[in-house]
Design an enzyme around this catalytic site. Structure first.
Site, mmCIF file in Angstrom:
data_model
loop_
_atom_site.group_PDB
_atom_site.id
_atom_site.type_symbol
_atom_site.label_atom_id
_atom_site.label_comp_id
_atom_site.label_asym_id
_atom_site.label_seq_id
_atom_site.Cartn_x
_atom_site.Cartn_y
_atom_site.Cartn_z
ATOM 1 N NE ARG A 27 12.664 25.248 39.601
ATOM 2 C CZ ARG A 27 12.324 26.503 39.834
ATOM 3 N NH1 ARG A 27 11.914 27.263 38.855
ATOM 4 N NH2 ARG A 27 12.402 27.000 41.046
ATOM 5 N NE ARG A 80 16.277 27.834 39.903
ATOM 6 C CZ ARG A 80 15.917 28.633 40.865
ATOM 7 N NH1 ARG A 80 15.044 29.572 40.649
ATOM 8 N NH2 ARG A 80 16.404 28.522 42.071
ATOM 9 C CG ASP A 105 13.321 30.656 38.003
ATOM 10 O OD1 ASP A 105 12.319 30.189 38.572
ATOM 11 O OD2 ASP A 105 13.857 31.728 38.343
ATOM 12 C CG ASP A 144 11.109 34.366 38.825
ATOM 13 O OD1 ASP A 144 10.506 33.399 39.335
ATOM 14 O OD2 ASP A 144 12.298 34.633 39.064
#
Length: 169
Positions: A86, A95, A98, A100
């Protein structure tokens, strides 16, 4: 594990071996200290949201139990992202990986390093659809039931991929 916190993570990839990257991510999260992957959602293919023209994403949601603090979990997930190649060059850009943190227990925080719950989760069908698959009764703190949020958004551009699966470690 000592203290255990329930955490919802959203994972996505739109570069390289997307499914392989996500499977490696699930394994790496399961390998974190004091952390167990409790559930892994079905995989969805989704159109990118914002940013430049780019390939579609594969997305999934994980429910984990961890003894890590929110700050330690952010640091650990950023290390996993970096280990997957990344590069944080462009907001909403493509990307390899990712991760989150969508929710950490029922915490609500406006800390600039980690806003809880994730400030845009309620606007993202690519988070809500797989989360709803895992936990139809889930609630996003401060926003309400995931089912109602998803119904209000609809699922345009969010396609479940029954031939793609991720395995919990």
């Amino acid at each position: 594990m000592t203290a255990s916190h329930r955490v919802v993570l959203s994972v996505g990839s739109n570069l390289g071996d997307r499914l392989g990257t996500l499977q490696g991510c699930v394994q790496a999260i399961g390998d974190l200290p004091e952390t167990d992957v409790l559930a892994v959602s079905p995989v969805y293919e989704t159109a990118p949201v914002g940013g430049p023209a780019q390939p579609d994403y594969l997305n999934a949601v994980l429910i984990v139990a961890t003894g890590l603090t929110p700050q330690d979990l952010v640091a650990a997930t950023q290390c996993i992202e970096a280990g997957s190649g990344r590069i944080r060059a462009e907001r909403f850009g493509p990307r390899t990986l990712d991760i989150d943190i969508i929710g950490y227990d029922e915490q609500i925080s406006d800390d600039p390093v980690l806003t809880l719950p994730h400030p845009r989760a309620h606007e993202r069908a690519f988070v809500l659809a797989p989360w709803h698959d895992l936990d139809p009764a889930a609630r996003l703190p401060g926003r309400g039931p995931v089912a109602a949020l998803l119904a209000a958004l609809g699922q345009d551009g969010v396609r479940r991929q029954p031939d793609m699966t991720l395995e919990a470690p």
